[in-house]
Design an enzyme around this catalytic site. Sequence first.
Site, PDB file in Angstrom:
ATOM      1  N   ARG A  81      -7.510  34.378  18.770  1.00 16.70           N
ATOM      2  CA  ARG A  81      -7.188  35.858  18.673  1.00 16.70           C
ATOM      3  C   ARG A  81      -6.558  36.517  17.380  1.00 16.70           C
ATOM      4  NH1 ARG A  81      -3.746  37.894  21.967  1.00 16.70           N
ATOM      5  NH2 ARG A  81      -3.983  36.273  23.692  1.00 16.70           N
ATOM      6  N   TYR A 135     -22.259  59.375  16.685  1.00 15.63           N
ATOM      7  CA  TYR A 135     -22.760  58.488  17.777  1.00 15.63           C
ATOM      8  C   TYR A 135     -22.355  58.996  19.178  1.00 15.63           C
ATOM      9  CZ  TYR A 135     -23.704  54.264  20.433  1.00 15.63           C
ATOM     10  OH  TYR A 135     -23.704  53.474  21.506  1.00 15.63           O
ATOM     11  N   ASP A 200     -17.962  56.737   9.294  1.00 10.72           N
ATOM     12  CA  ASP A 200     -19.022  56.044   9.876  1.00 10.72           C
ATOM     13  C   ASP A 200     -20.054  55.926   8.869  1.00 10.72           C
ATOM     14  OD1 ASP A 200     -20.990  54.619  11.402  1.00 10.72           O
ATOM     15  OD2 ASP A 200     -19.996  55.290  13.486  1.00 10.72           O
ATOM     16  N   LYS A 225     -25.699  46.819  13.729  1.00  8.38           N
ATOM     17  CA  LYS A 225     -27.174  47.377  13.105  1.00  8.38           C
ATOM     18  C   LYS A 225     -27.501  46.905  11.993  1.00  8.38           C
ATOM     19  CE  LYS A 225     -26.154  50.214  16.856  1.00  8.38           C
ATOM     20  NZ  LYS A 225     -25.371  51.400  16.730  1.00  8.38           N
TER      21      LYS A 225
HETATM   22  C1  LIG Z   1     -24.191  52.008  17.578  1.00  8.04           C
HETATM   23  C2  LIG Z   1     -23.181  52.979  16.758  1.00  8.04           C
HETATM   24  C3  LIG Z   1     -22.015  52.779  17.070  1.00  8.04           C
HETATM   25  C4  LIG Z   1     -21.016  51.962  18.146  1.00  8.04           C
HETATM   26  O1  LIG Z   1     -21.540  50.686  17.879  1.00  8.04           O
HETATM   27  P1  LIG Z   1     -21.624  49.378  18.710  1.00  8.04           P
HETATM   28  O2  LIG Z   1     -21.645  48.218  18.034  1.00  8.04           O
HETATM   29  O3  LIG Z   1     -22.852  49.886  19.859  1.00  8.04           O
HETATM   30  O4  LIG Z   1     -20.278  49.349  19.686  1.00  8.04           O
HETATM   31  C5  LIG Z   1     -20.954  53.704  16.429  1.00  8.04           C
HETATM   32  N1  LIG Z   1     -21.521  54.461  15.406  1.00  8.04           N
HETATM   33  C6  LIG Z   1     -22.832  54.529  15.141  1.00  8.04           C
HETATM   34  C7  LIG Z   1     -23.115  55.294  14.010  1.00  8.04           C
HETATM   35  C8  LIG Z   1     -23.724  53.841  15.536  1.00  8.04           C
HETATM   36  O5  LIG Z   1     -24.905  54.033  15.333  1.00  8.04           O
END
Ligand SMILES: *Cc1c(COP(=O)(O)O)cnc(C)c1O
Length: 405
Positions: A81, A135, A200, A225
């Site tokens: 951790r 998101y 983001d 992603k």
């Molecule tokens: C999917 C997504 C998230 C969240 O991410 P996870 O890996 O699903 O927790 C945050 N921001 C954007 C733009 C996303 O597409």
Amino acid sequence: MDTPLDSASTPAYDAVRPAPRALATEAVHAGRDDLARQGLHAPPIDLSTTYPSYDSRAEAARIDAFATDGAELDGTPVYGRLGNPTVARFETALARLEGTESAVAFASGMAALSAVLLVRSAMGLRHVVAVRPLYGCSDHLLTAGLLGTEVTWTDPAGITDALRPDTGLVMVETPANPTLAEVDLRAVAHACGSVPLLADNTFATPVLQRPAEQGARLVLHSATKYLGGHGDVMAGVVACDEELAGRLRQVRFATGGVLHPLAGYLLLRGLSTLPVRVRAASATAAELAARLADDPRVARVHYPSIGGAMVAFEVHGDPHDVIGGVGLITPAVSLGSVDTLIQHPASISHRIVDADDRRGAGVGDRLLRMSVGLEDVEDLWADLDRALGVRPGQPQVRGLHQAMS
Ligand SMILES: *Cc1c(COP(=O)(O)O)cnc(C)c1O
């Protein structure tokens, strides 16, 4: 972390900081610079949860140091951790791609965002200023105040006025999920003054946009992603300066949202093809966006000025019929995989956002969001064309393969 690699005396991964290199080169070499001299080619996966040490005085000093500034431990790790060498390779590579000092990886994008909010709240800075759309779950986390934060929603022009003495963070997404709306990061960073801006960068990836160069102090990714890129890893990461990275590591240690080492390995592997994947999928997405814009069945197409592999479009007909009609394209939430996915944000990715807030953010009920993969553009277009159904005023001519399917 600037320890030169002298020998194999330590199993820990010592990051080497070479001269600046082009993004495509970093994508395949960053986080791996020590391997050849260790006689390795693929990075090792270290699955250890704990590490032996016969010198507990030294361990005490190292834990004290971590408690002070959250710096990565030198030498052998202590406990999973606190840090993991395979995950550290991914962090080093992502930091180099984003052009930041450091990066801290988490179990998911939401775990990464949660850690940022906790770092700022712990400093008494509980107020967040944010621009919609975000998101769906990021919107939900802020709106519901699940971590004790309070949000003010505004547009980019209203950011300066929305700042308060207890504002700890300004948050934007660009291009935003799911409308692909863009904000001018440089202007927004300026409007934030001394408050850290979190961008983001999940949709653009460092291949198309490096927010830190435009003034963002924190760059967030859902690594689930494009960074992973194959739809088989959940992860999140924050790229930032070392001061904030130390706080994020301390929160990660205390709250436990760590990334699994195998996920760290897969992400590092994903990064190596990131520039090639993003450029190829973006070229296909641009072509599909152009064809959709010319199609009478489509009311509106959203495609970012910076390009990218995401296309959003509004249909005249029923969007649920399009979702039900795809064949080659997979009707599924998420994005950034090698195969093409389509989903209806109002039903899935942004369902958790209050309907009025959602529509107010431009996420209409006829909007579809498509993540374009690496298939051939003609095959994708044929599938979309079929799923969009009959053109207004034009009877559908059924091909033999359709009559048989
Ligand atoms: C999917 C997504 C998230 C969240 O991410 P996870 O890996 O699903 O927790 C945050 N921001 C954007 C733009 C996303 O597409």
